[in-house]
Design an enzyme around this catalytic site. Structure first.
Site, mmCIF file in Angstrom:
data_model
loop_
_atom_site.group_PDB
_atom_site.id
_atom_site.type_symbol
_atom_site.label_atom_id
_atom_site.label_comp_id
_atom_site.label_asym_id
_atom_site.label_seq_id
_atom_site.Cartn_x
_atom_site.Cartn_y
_atom_site.Cartn_z
ATOM 1 N N ASP A 19 0.770 1.882 -1.364
ATOM 2 C CA ASP A 19 -0.435 2.476 -0.765
ATOM 3 C C ASP A 19 -0.675 2.090 0.689
ATOM 4 O O ASP A 19 -1.447 2.739 1.390
ATOM 5 C CB ASP A 19 -1.671 2.100 -1.589
ATOM 6 C CG ASP A 19 -1.938 0.598 -1.608
ATOM 7 O OD1 ASP A 19 -1.096 -0.178 -1.097
ATOM 8 O OD2 ASP A 19 -2.988 0.188 -2.148
ATOM 9 N N HIS A 20 -0.025 1.024 1.168
ATOM 10 C CA HIS A 20 -0.310 0.515 2.510
ATOM 11 C C HIS A 20 0.569 1.115 3.605
ATOM 12 O O HIS A 20 0.208 1.077 4.783
ATOM 13 C CB HIS A 20 -0.144 -1.014 2.540
ATOM 14 C CG HIS A 20 -1.365 -1.771 2.108
ATOM 15 N ND1 HIS A 20 -1.974 -1.563 0.892
ATOM 16 C CD2 HIS A 20 -2.093 -2.740 2.727
ATOM 17 C CE1 HIS A 20 -3.023 -2.373 0.789
ATOM 18 N NE2 HIS A 20 -3.114 -3.087 1.883
ATOM 19 N N ASP A 34 -3.684 -9.144 -2.690
ATOM 20 C CA ASP A 34 -4.523 -8.446 -1.728
ATOM 21 C C ASP A 34 -5.926 -9.006 -1.905
ATOM 22 O O ASP A 34 -6.378 -9.202 -3.040
ATOM 23 C CB ASP A 34 -4.505 -6.936 -1.994
ATOM 24 C CG ASP A 34 -5.234 -6.153 -0.915
ATOM 25 O OD1 ASP A 34 -4.565 -5.543 -0.066
ATOM 26 O OD2 ASP A 34 -6.485 -6.150 -0.925
ATOM 27 N N ARG A 87 -13.842 -3.778 6.172
ATOM 28 C CA ARG A 87 -13.649 -4.648 7.343
ATOM 29 C C ARG A 87 -13.717 -3.836 8.621
ATOM 30 O O ARG A 87 -13.330 -2.671 8.658
ATOM 31 C CB ARG A 87 -12.300 -5.365 7.264
ATOM 32 C CG ARG A 87 -12.273 -6.341 6.130
ATOM 33 C CD ARG A 87 -11.114 -7.316 6.178
ATOM 34 N NE ARG A 87 -11.293 -8.246 5.077
ATOM 35 C CZ ARG A 87 -10.355 -8.599 4.222
ATOM 36 N NH1 ARG A 87 -9.131 -8.121 4.355
ATOM 37 N NH2 ARG A 87 -10.599 -9.444 3.243
ATOM 38 N N SER A 127 -7.666 -10.912 5.090
ATOM 39 C CA SER A 127 -6.674 -10.497 4.106
ATOM 40 C C SER A 127 -5.983 -11.684 3.438
ATOM 41 O O SER A 127 -5.961 -12.795 3.959
ATOM 42 C CB SER A 127 -5.628 -9.619 4.798
ATOM 43 O OG SER A 127 -4.499 -9.442 3.999
ATOM 44 N N ARG A 148 -2.846 -11.855 3.151
ATOM 45 C CA ARG A 148 -1.444 -11.793 3.565
ATOM 46 C C ARG A 148 -0.847 -13.176 3.848
ATOM 47 O O ARG A 148 -1.266 -13.903 4.740
ATOM 48 C CB ARG A 148 -1.282 -10.860 4.771
ATOM 49 C CG ARG A 148 -1.832 -11.331 6.073
ATOM 50 C CD ARG A 148 -1.858 -10.221 7.104
ATOM 51 N NE ARG A 148 -2.768 -9.155 6.697
ATOM 52 C CZ ARG A 148 -3.401 -8.363 7.547
ATOM 53 N NH1 ARG A 148 -3.224 -8.481 8.834
ATOM 54 N NH2 ARG A 148 -4.226 -7.425 7.109
#
Length: 759
Positions: free
Chosen positions: A98-99, A163, A451, A646, A648
């Site tokens: 999806d990213h 995520d 965000r 995030s 990440r």
């Protein structure tokens, strides 16, 4: 709509042990339990509670029920899992594409372009998932958190995801936590997941939403109260009659943005709205199971009757008097009621003209969200209004998109010349090829995302982005005016008449049920042993990992400062998204974005630091590579809430890869601190925050007592200034014995791999 419930046997097991484990927990804790406590104690790795854990202090091992990964973070998580020596994941797991889908022209063209550009990565994810028993949701299937809510979330469950907005599943009564890939690898490899037992914040909701106010406004209000770090280390539990009046997807929206207050997660008790949603998404069997243990799927009555006795903090919000909010710009906790926005914008010099309105993202892309916004769009058509701003829509899943198109919702947007983007994250994460963004003009956009950091949506540091509900996005995009208050103001239509928008009307669930032709799901092979995962040696998108070197047991001496970051330094600043997403599976290539968005405290510029070896100005990654090549360790210094945003883990892996040994800050965001620990880094905080000011650009750092690194023991940093003077600085840390072991081994993954070899 009929569909098979995923992993129903696992859900049965969770509920089968719930009664006995809640009783054991009540006995040890000695008082009634919140919902969060029930779920936590039901998922203890060691079984029924043998002690009462101290909130905010006790490190506890948990056994989550499932793992979810999105394509940008799944690459690194699965590259790590491939090193763990396991044949198959130990718990149900999924990966979602999806990213990596860029929003530019519209859904069909953008999806095909993404598949063309990212085919190597999508094929890698597909084959790894197939091999290791992981479900794969293909490009276009939808945004991970919407897909999880529709298919996998269940009341009383625990899941982790790579995520930060994994917390969205709290809308279905889960404890769902965003983590780095290394944490996900632990769980997929059949090992416990460690978490500091959270504090508990209770939010009592009374009254009922009305008019222009939506569930989004609840979390926008809470963010204004708690700020971006007020929820750190805590689970936020919503309760009260107002909570029961909200839709399930509305609850998901509230939980989703809990990531923006730093909360570990947020959750709601099981109620009628969850029953309706589960049935509508083909999971009536989950409702039958949940109803049998319903008392354990919400907090005890005594807790909600006297919340101050059971929560560490209590907030009360009356939904009946709550106002629609706009939060921003540049931070999601700057909350402004719509009635005050014009005056505030003029006072602060925020551009009043709205150039884009964007609806979607994992926060607000449900059927209900689209239906409420579509009701405003249809009014604009019916009342002869011409939309002043450009308009973009990202449906949350193919199921939502297909159903919304069937029911005419998308037609309302199309009639206003809106662009329907792919069922993907798109502009919310910087995957937006916005025309003119490179000119860096000062401008204003409104969106329903979570965000709004600088550069996040379109790469332009001068885009003032405001977060609001989908229906308010629609109203402000139609008006083209940030100060427009649809509750009181009128608009001039094409005939010169003054018209007023009526409050939005939406449908919690589609009257004719959900429908979809192809939901985009790829089940894994029953036996993946014969499947080969190919990573080309010369690929610039994917790179097999080389284990990080273990600690040599000696003090770190002669370290240099890579950068002293000033002010807000989020994971977007440490490892940008947008165009860099293409390198999420290639550690060396993505390391070229290390800290390029951070502001250097010595020149107040980004990506310009002094290379102490040459005295020249370098970009941050270039300086880091120079130090690494010369065998000189480096240190990063930062401000408060370092690593906000995030989940990440690239923000931890990149500095580790480029030779940074320690990150020293005033305070950390939770996920980032854990990620640093997992990658064998030193994540340390100043004992005296003002010592941040002692750090000079040309200092040398010596960790003089690292040889004695141990839990609950401070470390001492000798800071040697260029003139020969010295400062001794005390540093704190939160490493427990296991985490010290990660540091010594070089990373948590090194320990997993070593255990697998022994087995």
């Amino acid at each position: 709509m009929a569909s098979k419930t995923f992993d129903i046997e696992m859900i049965k097991e969770v509920y089968a042990r719930l009664d006995s484990r809640v009783k054991a927990a009540r006995e040890k804790v000695g008082k009634p339990l919140t919902l969060a406590e029930k779920i936590l104690y039901n998922h203890l790795w060691d079984g029924p509670a043998s002690e009462s854990y101290t909130r905010g202090k006790s490190y506890v091992d948990f056994a989550p029920d499932r793992v979810a990964m999105q394509d940008a973070t799944a690459q690194m998580a699965l590259l790590q899992f491939m090193q763990a020596g396991k044949d198959k994941v130990a718990v149900p797991s999924t990966a979602h594409a999806d990213h990596l889908i860029l929003a530019k022209q519209g859904a069909e063209a953008d999806l095909q372009e993404s598949i063309n550009k990212n085919n190597e990565v999508f094929n890698f994810l597909s084959s790894v998932c197939n091999k290791y028993g992981i479900g794969f949701w293909k490009p276009g299937a939808g945004i991970i958190h919407q897909v999880v809510l529709e298919n996998y979330a269940f009341p009383g469950g625990m899941m982790i995801g790579t995520d930060s907005h994994t917390v969205n599943a709290g809308g279905l009564g889960m404890v769902a936590v965003g983590v780095g890939g290394a944490d996900a690898v632990d769980v997929m490899a059949g090992m416990p997941w460690e978490l500091k037992f959270p504090k508990l914040i209770g939010v009592k909701l009374t009254g009922e939403l009305n008019g222009w106010t939506s569930a989004k406004d609840v979390i926008l209000k809470v963010a204004g109260i708690l700020t971006v770090k007020g929820g750190t280390g805590a689970i936020v539990e919503y309760f009260g009659p107002g909570a029961e009046s909200l839709s399930c997807t509305g609850k998901g929206t509230i939980c989703n943005m809990g990531a923006e207050i730093g909360a570990t997660t947020s959750t709601f008790g099981y109620d009628e709205s969850m029953r309706r949603y589960l049935k509508a998404t083909g999971r009536a069997d989950v409702v039958e199971l949940a109803d049998e243990v319903a008392d354990h799927l919400t907090g005890d009555a005594e807790v909600y009757a006297n919340p101050e006795q059971y929560f560490d903090q209590v907030i009360e919000i009356d939904l009946s008097t709550l106002s629609p909010h706009l939060n921003g710009p540049f931070t999601p906790d700057l909350a402004t009621p719509i009635a005050e926005m014009r005056e505030k914008a003029e006072k602060n010099g925020w551009p009043i003209t709205v150039e884009w309105g964007l609806i979607g993202s994992c926060t607000n892309s449900s059927y209900e969200d689209l239906s409420r916004a579509a009701s405003i769009a249809q009014q604009a058509v019916d009342k002869g209004l011409i939309t002043k701003a450009e308009f973009g829509i990202n449906p949350g899943s193919e199921q939502v998109r297909f159903t919304a198109e069937r029911d005419g919702l998308l037609k309302s947007f199309n009639d206003l010349n809106a662009t329907i983007f792919t069922n993907a994250c798109g502009p919310c994460i910087g995957q937006w090829d916005r025309k003119g963004a490179d000119e860096q003009k000062v401008n204003t956009i409104v969106h329903s995302f979570n965000r709004n950091f600088k550069k996040r949506a379109d790469g332009n540091p001068n885009t003032n982005a405001f977060v609001t509900s989908p229906e308010m996005v629609a109203a402000l995009a139609i008006a083209g005016d940030l100060g427009f208050n649809p509750i009181t103001d009128t608009l001039t239509n094409k005939d010169g008449q003054q018209v007023k928008l009526d409050p939005p009307k939406g449908m919690e669930l589609p009257e004719k049920g959900f429908d979809v032709e192809d939901n985009g799901y790829q089940p894994p092979a029953e036996d993946g042993s014969g499947i080969e995962v190919v990573v080309k040696p010369d690929s610039d998108r994917l790179q097999l990992l080389t284990p990080f070197e273990p600690w040599d047991g000696k003090n770190i001496n002669g370290a240099k400062l890579l950068i002293k970051a000033y002010g807000k330094c989020t994971t977007d600043h440490i490892s940008m998204a947008g165009p860099w997403l293409r390198y999420r599976g290639h550690l060396d290539n993505i390391s070229n974005n290390l800290l390029i968005g951070a502001t250097n405290a010595f020149n107040m510029e980004s990506n310009r630091v002094v290379n102490q070896l040459t005295g020249e100005i370098n970009d941050v990654p270039g300086a880091a590579r120079a130090y690494k090549a010369a065998g000189v360790p480096t240190v990063v210094v930062g401000d408060h809430n370092y690593g906000e945003g995030s989940s990440r883990e690239h923000a931890a892996m990149e500095p580790r890869h480029l030779g940074v040994r320690a990150v020293i800050v005033k305070s950390f965001a939770r996920i980032h601190e854990t990620n640093l620990k997992k990658q064998g880094m030193l994540g340390l905080t100043f004992d005296n925050e003002s010592d941040y000011d002692l750090i000079k650009e040309d200092d040398t750092f010596n960790f003089i007592d690292l040889e004695n690194f141990a839990p609950n023991e401070q470390l001492t940093l000798e800071v040697v200034h260029a003139d020969g003077s010295k400062d001794l600085i005390k540093l704190n840390h939160t490493y427990n014995a296991q985490q010290v072991g990660w540091f010594k081994a070089g990373s948590a993954l090194n320990l997993i791999a070593a255990e697998a070899k022994k087995a």
